[in-house]
Design an enzyme around this catalytic site. Structure first.
Site, mmCIF file in Angstrom:
data_model
loop_
_atom_site.group_PDB
_atom_site.id
_atom_site.type_symbol
_atom_site.label_atom_id
_atom_site.label_comp_id
_atom_site.label_asym_id
_atom_site.label_seq_id
_atom_site.Cartn_x
_atom_site.Cartn_y
_atom_site.Cartn_z
ATOM 1 N N ASN A 88 0.802 -1.235 0.000
ATOM 2 C CA ASN A 88 0.000 0.000 0.000
ATOM 3 C C ASN A 88 0.833 1.282 0.000
ATOM 4 O OD1 ASN A 88 0.702 -0.346 2.688
ATOM 5 N ND2 ASN A 88 -1.285 0.303 3.473
ATOM 6 N N GLU A 105 5.125 -3.484 12.413
ATOM 7 C CA GLU A 105 4.167 -2.389 12.113
ATOM 8 C C GLU A 105 2.944 -3.055 11.505
ATOM 9 O OE1 GLU A 105 4.439 0.787 12.700
ATOM 10 O OE2 GLU A 105 6.570 1.057 13.101
ATOM 11 N N CYS A 112 -3.004 1.970 6.708
ATOM 12 C CA CYS A 112 -3.063 1.414 8.074
ATOM 13 C C CYS A 112 -3.544 2.433 9.088
ATOM 14 C CB CYS A 112 -1.690 0.880 8.469
ATOM 15 S SG CYS A 112 -0.406 2.131 8.335
ATOM 16 N N GLU A 117 9.260 3.632 13.721
ATOM 17 C CA GLU A 117 9.942 3.981 12.466
ATOM 18 C C GLU A 117 9.964 5.501 12.326
ATOM 19 O OE1 GLU A 117 8.120 1.694 9.281
ATOM 20 O OE2 GLU A 117 9.281 -0.056 9.885
HETATM 21 P P1 NAP Z 1 0.167 -8.755 4.362
HETATM 22 O O1 NAP Z 1 -0.699 -9.697 3.652
HETATM 23 O O2 NAP Z 1 0.521 -9.039 5.771
HETATM 24 O O3 NAP Z 1 1.497 -8.618 3.463
HETATM 25 C C1 NAP Z 1 2.588 -7.830 3.860
HETATM 26 C C2 NAP Z 1 3.876 -8.457 3.340
HETATM 27 O O4 NAP Z 1 4.071 -9.737 3.955
HETATM 28 C C3 NAP Z 1 3.861 -8.724 1.842
HETATM 29 O O5 NAP Z 1 5.167 -8.556 1.353
HETATM 30 C C4 NAP Z 1 3.435 -10.184 1.774
HETATM 31 O O6 NAP Z 1 3.792 -10.826 0.592
HETATM 32 C C5 NAP Z 1 4.211 -10.729 2.949
HETATM 33 N N1 NAP Z 1 3.686 -11.996 3.464
HETATM 34 C C6 NAP Z 1 2.456 -12.511 3.361
HETATM 35 N N2 NAP Z 1 2.383 -13.691 4.024
HETATM 36 C C7 NAP Z 1 3.616 -13.910 4.547
HETATM 37 C C8 NAP Z 1 4.181 -14.938 5.356
HETATM 38 N N3 NAP Z 1 3.478 -15.978 5.791
HETATM 39 N N4 NAP Z 1 5.483 -14.827 5.718
HETATM 40 C C9 NAP Z 1 6.214 -13.777 5.305
HETATM 41 N N5 NAP Z 1 5.729 -12.754 4.559
HETATM 42 C C10 NAP Z 1 4.442 -12.827 4.185
HETATM 43 O O7 NAP Z 1 -0.429 -7.282 4.382
HETATM 44 P P2 NAP Z 1 -1.120 -6.483 3.187
HETATM 45 O O8 NAP Z 1 -2.457 -7.034 2.903
HETATM 46 O O9 NAP Z 1 -0.170 -6.380 2.063
HETATM 47 O O10 NAP Z 1 -1.224 -5.035 3.867
HETATM 48 C C11 NAP Z 1 -2.330 -4.677 4.583
HETATM 49 C C12 NAP Z 1 -2.097 -4.691 6.076
HETATM 50 O O11 NAP Z 1 -0.871 -4.022 6.404
HETATM 51 C C13 NAP Z 1 -3.181 -3.928 6.784
HETATM 52 O O12 NAP Z 1 -3.573 -4.623 7.924
HETATM 53 C C14 NAP Z 1 -2.499 -2.612 7.158
HETATM 54 O O13 NAP Z 1 -3.081 -1.967 8.258
HETATM 55 C C15 NAP Z 1 -1.104 -3.073 7.426
HETATM 56 N N6 NAP Z 1 -0.156 -1.968 7.314
HETATM 57 C C16 NAP Z 1 0.425 -1.518 8.459
HETATM 58 C C17 NAP Z 1 1.283 -0.437 8.398
HETATM 59 C C18 NAP Z 1 1.948 0.093 9.638
HETATM 60 O O14 NAP Z 1 2.838 0.934 9.500
HETATM 61 N N7 NAP Z 1 1.560 -0.325 10.827
HETATM 62 C C19 NAP Z 1 1.552 0.174 7.177
HETATM 63 C C20 NAP Z 1 0.939 -0.333 6.026
HETATM 64 C C21 NAP Z 1 0.087 -1.408 6.111
HETATM 65 P P3 NAP Z 1 2.671 -10.983 -0.570
HETATM 66 O O15 NAP Z 1 2.434 -9.634 -1.082
HETATM 67 O O16 NAP Z 1 3.312 -11.873 -1.556
HETATM 68 O O17 NAP Z 1 1.472 -11.587 0.068
#
Ligand code: NAP
Length: 505
Positions: free
Chosen positions: A174, A275, A309, A484
């Site tokens: 994102n 995060e 997020c 961060e």
């Molecule tokens: P996600 O599914 O957790 O994916 C994040 C990253 O992790 C991607 O590179 C993903 O690869 C990888 N990943 C997925 N499954 C994994 C596993 N089992 N082991 C290691 N890596 C793995 O999150 P998203 O849907 O992309 O992002 C949305 C979420 O992120 C929301 O909940 C949002 O609130 C949160 N977020 C938090 C922050 C913060 O600063 N706190 C900032 C931005 C977003 P793939 O893309 O290949 O699945």
């Protein structure tokens, strides 16, 4: 070929691609030890423009063996990079920052093409992401130790800070630029070498950042980007936590994946910063400047089509200003333009992928089935494409509905009426998440009270957009730990070593 020539071709083809399928991506390899590399298997996966659903490129689908090589390269690079002075690292990072600024328009276009955010928003993210490299280039020279006041005359005590070593950085789609530079900036400033795994949906921006780092003089192996398709992410993610040469990991993404990585790190007792997902309350108290509150609400909620997020999840509005706030919000939402991210004046692009479309659709259907009123929107926009969704305003929501309790992560605003400050706080704090919270109030005592009582890591007070390189970004509860940006960002990539000097009398 230099990055700018790559970019020129990239951007031309992205623009052409908006109209035709004949698109040839230039970034078609991962970047390891400053070389463009393919997966040993030769497998690739497609990168899809979420707006047009056309393939904009294909990058290597790397497995654990490929990623091991990147970790080894980082390990070898760390031996020298970890010994450089802060001033030396600052110089290289400043050059990286300058190249990022020089290429900011091209970076923004590349980002819009792969993640679908409107070009103006992508330009804003590039400025924010670049500022992380600027900030940490400056912080590199300020990683100081401490001299402890010794309790005995026979010993002198000193604390120094040293880089962790090789770190794995796993980032979401994102914010394809800023989520990387917020981590890599701090890691490089501290003297760490890193292996970055960007999201499947947005590897191109990550590769461009890595190429610019190399052009700036970041040595081979210090900053590597490995790419893999979603089915391979769990195995690669496990290796990025468990590999003996990895000292720590920094992850941004969902709470569910964060928990998996936290468990993976336990076996090797690795350092981890998380995060994770948010569920931000946005409270409007009576007496607040309602026009300002509505402007803040729209900016906070609809950035990146609600897929942020720190996006407001629930608007909690005090009963005597509820109707007025809702009317004003509805009016502003009606004026939002949904469309092609590259078209001028567009406020909302598409959702990132089909599973996000399904998720948002189900959230709205669940609310409607349980009695919510759809005041605005509530459906897809098929005339624009499969992934576009209307800005949606839901009223009469209650705790039984998914939109009330879970992170929505889409362009759906829900408004809840409350009577007292205590009631608002109790609703706001009733989630497991604790990333950001916002409130609008004109009462200074209330502002201090509520800011302290909200169970979150960051609070916007009469402000809907809060991120800055200078400020500490991070959450509490199931939104994770670690910070961060800010000087605290460096803490995640260093450890404190205690030196005790025994003195002869
Ligand atoms: P996600 O599914 O957790 O994916 C994040 C990253 O992790 C991607 O590179 C993903 O690869 C990888 N990943 C997925 N499954 C994994 C596993 N089992 N082991 C290691 N890596 C793995 O999150 P998203 O849907 O992309 O992002 C949305 C979420 O992120 C929301 O909940 C949002 O609130 C949160 N977020 C938090 C922050 C913060 O600063 N706190 C900032 C931005 C977003 P793939 O893309 O290949 O699945």
């Amino acid at each position: 070929m230099g990055l700018s020539r790559l970019f020129v071709r990239q951007v031309r083809t992205i623009q052409r691609q908006a109209r035709s399928m004949s698109y040839q991506l230039k970034f078609d390899k991962a970047f390891v030890n400053q070389k463009w590399v393919a997966a040993a298997s030769g497998k690739t996966f497609d990168v899809v423009n979420p707006s047009t659903e056309q393939v904009v490129g294909a990058v290597p689908d790397m497995d654990e063996n490929d990623v091991s090589k990147a970790i080894d390269a980082a390990g070898e690079a760390f031996a020298a990079w970890g010994q450089t002075t802060g001033k030396e690292r600052a110089g290289v990072m400043r050059k990286w920052y300058e190249l990022l600024v020089k290429n900011q328009d091209e970076l923004a276009k590349l980002m819009s093409a792969e993640c679908g955010k409107p070009l103006s928003e992508a330009q804003g993210e590039v400025v924010y992401g670049n500022s992380m490299i600027e900030w940490f280039s400056e912080e590199a020279r300020r990683i100081h130790g401490e001299v402890i006041s010794s309790p005995v005359k026979t010993k002198e005590m000193v604390l120094i800070r040293q880089p962790l070593g090789v770190v794995s950085l796993i980032t979401p789609w994102n914010f394809p630029h800023a989520m990387i530079t917020r981590k890599a900036g701090a890691a490089l400033a501290a003297g760490c070498a890193c292996v970055i795994k960007p999201a499947e949906d947005t590897p191109l921006t990550a590769l461009a950042l890595a190429k610019l780092a190399a052009d700036a003089g970041v040595p081979p192996g210090v900053l590597n980007v490995v790419t893999c398709a979603r089915p391979g992410a769990p195995a690669v993610g496990r290796l990025l936590c468990e590999h003996p040469r990895v000292a720590g990991i920094s992850f941004t993404g969902s709470t569910a994946v964060g928990k998996v990585l936290y468990r993976n790190c336990a076996s090797g007792v690795k350092r981890i910063a998380l995060e994770l997902g948010g569920n931000a309350p946005f409270i409007v108290f009576s007496g607040a400047d309602l026009d300002k509150a509505v402007d803040g609400a729209v900016a906070c909620k609809f950035r990146n089509c609600g897929q942020t997020c720190v996006s407001a999840n629930k608007f909690l509005v005090q009963e005597d200003v509820f109707d007025q706030f809702v009317d004003k919000l509805q009016k502003k939402m009606k004026a939002l333009v949904v469309g092609d991210p590259f078209a001028p004046g567009v406020n909302l692009g598409p959702l990132i992928n089909n599973s996000q479309v399904t998720k948002v659709t189900q959230i709205v259907e669940d609310a409607v089935a349980k009695g919510a009123e759809v005041r605005l929107g509530g459906k897809q926009v098929p005339s624009l494409g499969k992934r576009f969704y209307e800005p949606t305003l839901l009223l009469n929501v209650d705790p039984s509905m998914v939109c009330y309790s879970e992170e929505i992560f889409g362009p759906v605003a829900v408004c809840v009426r409350f009577k007292t400050e205590q009631e608002a706080l109790s609703i706001a704090n009733s989630t497991k998440s604790g990333l950001a919270g916002y409130f609008y109030s004109s009462d200074i005592s209330q502002a201090w009270r509520v800011a302290k009582a909200l169970e979150v890591g960051m609070v916007g007070i009469n402000e809907g957009i809060i991120s800055a390189a200078e400020a500490a970004f991070g959450g509490v509860k199931e939104s994770g730990f670690g910070r961060e940006g800010c000087h605290h960002g460096i803490d995640e990539f260093t450890y404190v070593k205690y030196l005790c000097f025994g003195l002869s009398q």
